[in-house]
Design a protein around this motif. Structure first.
Motif, PDB file in Angstrom:
ATOM      1  N   GLU A   1      -0.096   1.026  13.933  1.00  0.00           N
ATOM      2  CA  GLU A   1       1.001   2.166  14.695  1.00  0.00           C
ATOM      3  C   GLU A   1       1.968   1.953  13.760  1.00  0.00           C
ATOM      4  O   GLU A   1       2.209   3.803  12.934  1.00  0.00           O
ATOM      5  CB  GLU A   1       1.819   2.413  15.583  1.00  0.00           C
ATOM      6  CG  GLU A   1       2.256   3.324  16.400  1.00  0.00           C
ATOM      7  CD  GLU A   1       2.215   3.846  17.871  1.00  0.00           C
ATOM      8  OE1 GLU A   1       3.018   4.471  18.307  1.00  0.00           O
ATOM      9  OE2 GLU A   1       2.019   2.770  18.600  1.00  0.00           O
ATOM     10  N   ARG A   2       3.228   1.656  13.559  1.00  0.00           N
ATOM     11  CA  ARG A   2       4.609   1.516  12.217  1.00  0.00           C
ATOM     12  C   ARG A   2       3.412   1.278  11.184  1.00  0.00           C
ATOM     13  O   ARG A   2       4.294   2.682  10.335  1.00  0.00           O
ATOM     14  CB  ARG A   2       4.975   0.705  12.286  1.00  0.00           C
ATOM     15  CG  ARG A   2       5.904   0.053  13.698  1.00  0.00           C
ATOM     16  CD  ARG A   2       6.392  -1.452  13.275  1.00  0.00           C
ATOM     17  NE  ARG A   2       5.607  -2.638  13.621  1.00  0.00           N
ATOM     18  CZ  ARG A   2       5.537  -3.128  14.459  1.00  0.00           C
ATOM     19  NH1 ARG A   2       6.259  -2.626  15.455  1.00  0.00           N
ATOM     20  NH2 ARG A   2       4.599  -4.039  14.881  1.00  0.00           N
ATOM     21  N   PHE A   3       2.549   1.381  10.804  1.00  0.00           N
ATOM     22  CA  PHE A   3       1.869   1.094   9.288  1.00  0.00           C
ATOM     23  C   PHE A   3       1.401   3.148   9.305  1.00  0.00           C
ATOM     24  O   PHE A   3       2.351   4.126   8.507  1.00  0.00           O
ATOM     25  CB  PHE A   3       0.919   0.432   8.888  1.00  0.00           C
ATOM     26  CG  PHE A   3       0.431   1.105   8.048  1.00  0.00           C
ATOM     27  CD1 PHE A   3       0.279   1.702   6.573  1.00  0.00           C
ATOM     28  CD2 PHE A   3      -0.701   1.876   8.107  1.00  0.00           C
ATOM     29  CE1 PHE A   3       0.025   1.402   5.272  1.00  0.00           C
ATOM     30  CE2 PHE A   3      -1.756   2.331   6.677  1.00  0.00           C
ATOM     31  CZ  PHE A   3      -1.353   2.222   5.292  1.00  0.00           C
ATOM     32  N   LEU A   4       1.003   3.164   9.753  1.00  0.00           N
ATOM     33  CA  LEU A   4      -0.016   4.932  10.158  1.00  0.00           C
ATOM     34  C   LEU A   4       1.777   6.077   9.416  1.00  0.00           C
ATOM     35  O   LEU A   4       1.915   6.977   9.327  1.00  0.00           O
ATOM     36  CB  LEU A   4      -0.372   5.201  11.401  1.00  0.00           C
ATOM     37  CG  LEU A   4      -1.556   4.525  11.218  1.00  0.00           C
ATOM     38  CD1 LEU A   4      -2.070   4.941  12.257  1.00  0.00           C
ATOM     39  CD2 LEU A   4      -3.161   4.923   9.894  1.00  0.00           C
ATOM     40  N   ASN A   5       2.722   5.574  10.772  1.00  0.00           N
ATOM     41  CA  ASN A   5       3.963   6.528  10.934  1.00  0.00           C
ATOM     42  C   ASN A   5       4.694   6.583   9.490  1.00  0.00           C
ATOM     43  O   ASN A   5       4.936   7.801   9.285  1.00  0.00           O
ATOM     44  CB  ASN A   5       4.616   5.860  12.278  1.00  0.00           C
ATOM     45  CG  ASN A   5       4.148   6.319  13.662  1.00  0.00           C
ATOM     46  OD1 ASN A   5       3.626   7.251  13.874  1.00  0.00           O
ATOM     47  ND2 ASN A   5       4.613   5.663  14.373  1.00  0.00           N
TER      48      ASN A   5
ATOM     49  N   ILE B   1       0.693  -1.236   0.041  1.00  0.00           N
ATOM     50  CA  ILE B   1       0.051   0.255  -0.011  1.00  0.00           C
ATOM     51  C   ILE B   1       1.037   1.234   0.339  1.00  0.00           C
ATOM     52  O   ILE B   1       0.186   2.170  -0.144  1.00  0.00           O
ATOM     53  CB  ILE B   1      -0.651  -0.024   0.846  1.00  0.00           C
ATOM     54  CG1 ILE B   1      -1.855  -1.105   1.269  1.00  0.00           C
ATOM     55  CG2 ILE B   1      -1.413   1.443   1.365  1.00  0.00           C
ATOM     56  CD1 ILE B   1      -3.105  -1.604   2.621  1.00  0.00           C
ATOM     57  N   ILE B   2       1.760   0.990   1.187  1.00  0.00           N
ATOM     58  CA  ILE B   2       2.746   2.496   0.851  1.00  0.00           C
ATOM     59  C   ILE B   2       3.612   2.421  -0.065  1.00  0.00           C
ATOM     60  O   ILE B   2       3.617   3.383  -0.811  1.00  0.00           O
ATOM     61  CB  ILE B   2       3.705   2.593   1.839  1.00  0.00           C
ATOM     62  CG1 ILE B   2       3.071   2.542   3.210  1.00  0.00           C
ATOM     63  CG2 ILE B   2       4.553   3.398   2.275  1.00  0.00           C
ATOM     64  CD1 ILE B   2       3.830   1.907   4.785  1.00  0.00           C
ATOM     65  N   THR B   3       3.806   1.931  -1.396  1.00  0.00           N
ATOM     66  CA  THR B   3       4.460   1.568  -2.289  1.00  0.00           C
ATOM     67  C   THR B   3       3.932   2.471  -3.006  1.00  0.00           C
ATOM     68  O   THR B   3       3.802   3.527  -3.885  1.00  0.00           O
ATOM     69  CB  THR B   3       5.467   0.547  -2.542  1.00  0.00           C
ATOM     70  OG1 THR B   3       6.180  -0.371  -2.018  1.00  0.00           O
ATOM     71  CG2 THR B   3       6.619   0.604  -4.128  1.00  0.00           C
TER      72      THR B   3
ATOM     73  N   ILE C   1      -5.996   4.167   3.382  1.00  0.00           N
ATOM     74  CA  ILE C   1      -5.769   3.650   4.323  1.00  0.00           C
ATOM     75  C   ILE C   1      -6.920   3.120   5.074  1.00  0.00           C
ATOM     76  O   ILE C   1      -6.887   2.510   6.141  1.00  0.00           O
ATOM     77  CB  ILE C   1      -5.977   5.066   5.728  1.00  0.00           C
ATOM     78  CG1 ILE C   1      -4.861   5.779   5.729  1.00  0.00           C
ATOM     79  CG2 ILE C   1      -6.309   4.897   7.260  1.00  0.00           C
ATOM     80  CD1 ILE C   1      -4.642   6.924   6.309  1.00  0.00           C
ATOM     81  N   VAL C   2      -8.482   2.835   4.145  1.00  0.00           N
ATOM     82  CA  VAL C   2      -9.246   2.042   4.164  1.00  0.00           C
ATOM     83  C   VAL C   2      -8.959   1.342   3.361  1.00  0.00           C
ATOM     84  O   VAL C   2      -9.170  -0.426   4.274  1.00  0.00           O
ATOM     85  CB  VAL C   2     -10.365   2.716   3.137  1.00  0.00           C
ATOM     86  CG1 VAL C   2     -11.816   1.647   2.742  1.00  0.00           C
ATOM     87  CG2 VAL C   2     -11.330   3.969   3.951  1.00  0.00           C
TER      88      VAL C   2
END
Length: 742
Positions: free
Chosen positions: A297-301, A177-179, A202-203
């Motif tokens: 939390e790690r993902f959101l950061n 998702i981040i990539t 995020i969804v």
């Protein structure tokens, strides 16, 4: 019985390791492991729940879901996704109901993370080795061998396995998702689309379609927050104030996030700070409707850090885009934006009563030069403000350059009378009233067939026509104007191409002594013959050459060709032959003109006195001081000077007398009026008499017949050129004609 009590004699010492806290990992005491019991025997449910009720694994207790058939289990599994372990009875409605449910869970529902422990009271229906080999299960036990201790051990092992698989899958999903989102975000230019991708990502991560998200923007510290995008229950905030009491906790969390300039994440919601290099502050609020664990939390950061980098890129693109489409002085849209607006309008099938107008401030350059550029800028801003005040809510405005503005809108509003009336009142600039006027060009877009660029060009054509006719007026574009200007542009391009391809050539019209018929010289004339063999008249292409500036290069080329032709004739024995060459105004005013004359004479070696340069009467009156200085320099070189087309330019005779000239040419328009020697040709007579009194020679051009020649000689004019003697001839034909005359 507590876990610690049980571990003292059931050898579950590994639980102590799971309970050790990791300072890097968020506390998860509020989380539970979901255990689903699927069995058609209610007693099994009770016994299992009782046996596991006090168990805690990795600081998380257990919670239970119950299904008494495979059908009921499927319904629960459709609604609840975060189940860690399933205790599944093999034999329920049917002998293989449990095994069929495993297939459904893995293959149809795609639930690969949940761990499955098969339990059976009748081992023969599903042999253990075959079941473990053929199905993705953690364990297969008979109900009789699952004592409390064995059940603890089996559940703990399954939960560990689930947690590892879940962590790996979550990390992979988060990374994907981040990539992917970073790749999409970095290419965005629209902040709205950017925020939509952030929310969608995020969804996708939380896999909760009803997750609540708000993308906030704060233009400056202390100012109210505005909402860019939302999802879930917050969608109504897009059109509502953000300071309502129902949102007080959300706003407080966002304010803390923006003040601290860092992420704030707790068990159920998060405020993510999106840093950037502008003074505008952005934050994202996330209400997950689930417990946010350490992985989340790690993902959101990480995600917010990537979003911040991409946000800076979007904001930079927005600034560049705004700069590209906005006039920095007046803050109105610029020419490029106007073209985009016109593209949108012209793309519509129905464009009822739409007009484009260009407004040019009269004599702005003089005002700008007299009062300074700073004053001129203030004046432009004042004009822009008055136009904005009157038209902004009903039309589209732009400043397309210099002192030219544009308006696009309905015919009734974009009216030349209304626009001109805005200039009746003076403009107050630095405590002084400045009176301005404007000239307008307009084009109706209702049935316009061209594109945006054509529309702007055609409106500019109308504006130029209005400025040429009368200042403080207006002209609507017509198709005839377009045909005329486009033909001129086509001719201009063709002329330039013809010159580069050597399709232009010089011809020479002999000049003779009327009485004796002796040839005294020739006038060099430029001609153009297209590749199709068509001759373009000089009165069509010479004005085009003057307008485009090509006349300077063409004039120099004609001068050199004429000098080389004169050189060749002198070598043939025509030693007293004079060559006349026309000089255009642009050529005469060019800084290198005198040097070009010197080079032509030096390169060809002709006697300077055999070269006669013809300038028009109107040129002689344009800049008297410059003209006088240049003519004196030409006389020093040694060339002769003639005034061409004399009688058409209303010269001052007293001024003419002061010019260092040698000859006057009577224009063909006056010669054509001569019928015979007795006709009342007063102007030719007057010119001839004037030349005699000034000691100048005189030559008549355009002589077509014997009667005109006889009349001219009776008036006292001894030199002439025209079709009666010879048409203009190319070099070889001229030589042949001269040989016949000798």
């Amino acid at each position: 019985m507590s876990t610690n009590q049980q571990s003292s004699h059931d050898e579950l010492v590994f639980l102590e390791e799971l309970e050790k806290s990791d300072p890097q990992v968020k506390s998860e005491e509020s989380l539970t492991w979901r255990i689903m019991i699927i069995d058609d025997d209610p007693d099994v449910h009770s016994a299992t729940t009782f046996a596991l009720s006090n168990l805690s694994i990795q600081n998380r207790s257990l919670s239970f879901l119950h299904a008494y058939s495979a059908v009921q289990a499927k319904e629960i599994l459709k609604k609840v996704s975060d189940i860690a372990v399933i205790l599944l009875d093999v034999v329920m409605e049917q002998e293989d109901a449990g095994l069929q449910l495993v297939r459904t869970i893995r293959n149809e529902m795609g639930l690969s993370e949940v761990r499955i422990i098969l339990r059976t009271g009748q081992p023969g229906y599903a042999p253990e080795i075959d079941a473990i080999r053929d199905f993705d299960i953690n364990d297969y036990k008979t109900k009789s061998e699952l004592t409390r201790t064995k059940l603890f051990t089996t559940i703990t092992s399954a939960i560990r396995s689930y947690d590892q698989i879940y962590s790996i899958n979550t990390l992979r999903r988060a990374s994907d998702i981040i990539t992917r989102s970073s790749r999409e975000l970095i290419s965005q230019t629209s902040l709205n689309e950017f925020s939509a991708i952030v929310i969608r990502s995020i969804v996708e991560y939380f896999q909760l379609p009803d997750i609540n998200l708000i993308f906030f923007k704060q233009d400056d510290v202390g100012q109210a927050l505005s909402v860019i995008a939302t999802s879930g229950q917050f969608t109504q905030l897009l059109n509502s104030p953000t300071n309502g009491t129902d949102n007080a906790l959300v706003l407080q969390m966002i304010e803390n996030c923006l003040t601290r300039q860092q992420n704030i994440i707790d068990a159920n919601h998060a405020a993510l700070y999106l840093s950037n290099t502008t003074h505008i502050r952005y934050a994202l609020y996330v209400a997950a409707n689930k417990t946010i664990d350490a992985r989340d939390e790690r993902f959101l950061n990480v995600f917010s850090s990537n979003v911040s980098v991409c946000l800076d890129n979007v904001l930079l693109n927005n600034r560049l885009r705004n700069h590209a489409f906005t006039d920095p002085l007046t803050n109105l849209p610029n020419r490029l934006k106007l073209l985009h607006i016109l593209d949108q309008i012209l793309a519509q099938k129905n464009r009822p009563h739409t007009t484009l107008a260009l407004i040019d401030i009269d004599h702005f350059a003089e005002t700008n030069n007299a009062l300074g550029h700073q004053f001129g800028d203030l004046l432009l801003c004042a004009v822009a403000e008055r136009l904005r005040h009157h038209f902004e809510h009903s039309c589209r405005l732009a400043r397309i350059g210099g002192d030219t503005f544009s308006i696009v809108g309905h015919d009734d509003i974009v009216s030349p009378e209304i626009i001109l009336s805005l200039f009746y009142a003076p403009f107050l600039i630095e405590k002084q009233d400045v009176q301005l006027s404007a000239t307008i060009g307009l084009v109706k877009l209702d049935d316009y067939e061209g594109d945006a660029s054509d529309a702007l060009k055609d409106t500019n054509i109308a504006l130029k026509r209005a400025k040429k006719q009368q200042r403080t007026s207006y002209v609507y574009f017509t198709n005839n104007m377009g045909v005329e200007i486009r033909e001129r542009v086509r001719l201009m391009r063709s002329l330039n191409s013809a010159f580069q391809k050597n399709q232009l050539f010089v011809v020479y019209q002999p000049q003779v002594h009327i009485g004796s018929g002796k040839v005294v010289g020739a006038e060099a004339l430029l001609r153009w013959k297209t590749t199709e063999g068509k001759f373009i008249p000089p009165d069509q292409f010479i004005p085009i050459a003057e307008y485009s500036g090509l006349i300077i290069e063409l004039g120099d080329w004609v001068l050199r060709n004429a000098c080389y032709e004169l050189q060749a004739l002198i070598k043939k024995g025509y030693s007293d032959f004079k060559m006349s060459v026309n000089v255009s105004q642009a050529q005469f005013l060019h800084p290198d003109f005198l040097n070009s004359v010197r080079r032509a004479i030096n390169d060809t070696g002709i006697p300077p006195e055999m070269l006669d340069l013809e300038i028009t009467e109107s040129m002689a009156m344009e800049d008297p001081i410059f003209l006088m200085e240049t003519l004196h320099q030409l006389k020093k070189i040694g060339v002769k000077i003639s005034i061409d087309d004399f009688g058409t330019g209303f010269s001052s005779l007293s001024y003419l007398q002061k010019l260092p000239i040698d000859q006057l040419k009577i224009d063909r328009s006056f010669v054509s009026q001569i019928v015979d020697a007795t006709s009342s040709a007063s102007i030719p007579k007057m010119i001839i008499q004037l030349c005699q009194s000034l000691g100048l020679t005189v030559i008549a051009e355009g002589v077509e017949d014997l009667k005109q020649a006889e009349a001219l000689i009776s008036f006292g004019c001894s030199l002439a050129q025209g079709y009666y003697y010879s048409k203009p001839l190319e070099s070889l034909k001229l030589l042949e004609w001269l040989e016949k005359k000798t």
